[in-house]
Design an enzyme around this catalytic site. Structure first.
Site, short mmCIF file in Angstrom:
data_model
loop_
_atom_site.label_atom_id
_atom_site.label_comp_id
_atom_site.label_asym_id
_atom_site.label_seq_id
_atom_site.Cartn_x
_atom_site.Cartn_y
_atom_site.Cartn_z
N ASP B 7 0.96 -1.31 -0.42
CA ASP B 7 -0.09 -0.29 0.61
C ASP B 7 0.70 1.14 -0.13
O ASP B 7 1.50 1.91 1.14
CB ASP B 7 -0.81 -0.28 0.76
CG ASP B 7 -1.61 0.91 1.11
OD1 ASP B 7 -2.04 1.38 0.14
OD2 ASP B 7 -1.97 2.13 2.26
N GLU B 68 -1.01 -0.95 -5.13
CA GLU B 68 -2.39 -0.90 -5.10
C GLU B 68 -2.42 1.05 -6.13
O GLU B 68 -1.23 1.57 -6.72
CB GLU B 68 -2.94 0.43 -4.35
CG GLU B 68 -3.95 1.13 -3.76
CD GLU B 68 -4.87 0.87 -2.92
OE1 GLU B 68 -4.82 0.93 -1.52
OE2 GLU B 68 -4.47 2.99 -3.14
N ASP B 141 -2.27 1.06 6.49
CA ASP B 141 -2.10 0.84 5.97
C ASP B 141 -1.01 -0.96 5.65
O ASP B 141 -1.60 -1.41 4.93
CB ASP B 141 -0.58 1.69 5.64
CG ASP B 141 -0.75 3.08 6.35
OD1 ASP B 141 -0.95 4.15 4.98
OD2 ASP B 141 -1.15 3.34 7.45
#
Lengths: 179, 179
Positions: B7, B68, B141
């Site tokens: 992330d 991501e 996260d």
């Protein structure tokens, strides 16, 4: 002072090396474009940009790297790619302890033409004149990279020396923490 | 199948490693956050992220890296940093010939909760349940990185194997051209 200017982009990443000091004639040591195929996977394009930038750093050993500061006003897809290409250029420089300066497009245009709203042709014409070239460098990304390097040289040695000292100091003790 | 989920972020880059196959219980092999100080120079933050990601790749040897996909809807400053951190993660993986997959936040949410509009708490709760953890991973996260890895495992092995073959093939002949 020797500066590598980088106009970041995934498809065409302009690179140009300029040597000189403010107030004296400047010398172009090299100019080119690192290209990556638009149909390649993003990860591989970033690897190809890394290899290209590393070659330019190896060959010219610049004391500073000047990268165009990326803004998000423009086309969203393009800007993300530009941000990613600029990250690779900054990473390559910082890994070697070379200070990285970011200049906005209008700072660069103002530095070489006197106007922050100059067009590409005007920037190309002034780069050609300032570096005493026979013709404007092509493509525009290459000319922009040279303009970035010129802008950096002209921004004043005192500020750059401070930045260089900070970069060298920080490179000795990079702080990557994993928790 | 072993997947490192990332992330991306400059201040907090979530990382999580999950092993398993679709339709079978999954195992968490590690979770954490690569942090960089907000007051450091951008180039040095990118170097610190590179070092952190390299450590995770060295330790866990994932077969896939799932990152991501960054969009530009949100806060402009944050998005540029996210794009730059994601570039470093993709670069580290691609350099090793590890295929990189990008998943959107809504794909990830839909994969682990059944809804593309699930909130952070819901994602955290499902990650905890699916990986049989005693508590949701903190910060968010870290949980998001695990959700990315789970999403990738569940998207189906056929597509991933194709992607892996392409990545290995391309890694052998990266095309960085300097003109």
């Amino acid at each position: 002072m020797r500066v590598l200017g980088v106009d970041p982009g995934l498809t065409r990443c302009g690179v140009g090396v300029v040597e000189g000091v403010a107030g004296r004639p400047l010398t172009m040591l090299g100019v080119g474009v690192v290209r990556t195929p638009a149909d390649a996977e993003l990860g591989h394009r970033l690897v190809a940009i890394e290899q290209g930038i590393e070659q330019w750093l190896d060959e010219h050993r610049p004391e500073f790297v000047a990268v165009e500061r990326v803004f998000s006003q423009h086309n969203v897809r393009t800007v993300m790619g530009t941000a990613q290409a600029s990250a690779v250029a900054m990473l390559c420089a910082a890994r070697r302890g070379i200070p990285v300066a970011l200049h906005t497009p209008s700072e660069v245009k103002a530095a070489v033409t006197g106007s922050g709203r100059a067009d590409k042709a005007q920037v190309g014409a002034m780069v050609t004149r300032l570096l005493r070239l026979s013709a404007p460098p092509k493509p525009a990304d290459a000319a922009d990279a040279l303009a970035l390097a010129i802008c950096h040289i002209w921004r004043g040695p005192a500020q750059n020396r401070l930045q260089q000292a900070v970069a060298l100091h920080t490179a000795k003790a990079p702080k990557g923490r994993t928790a």
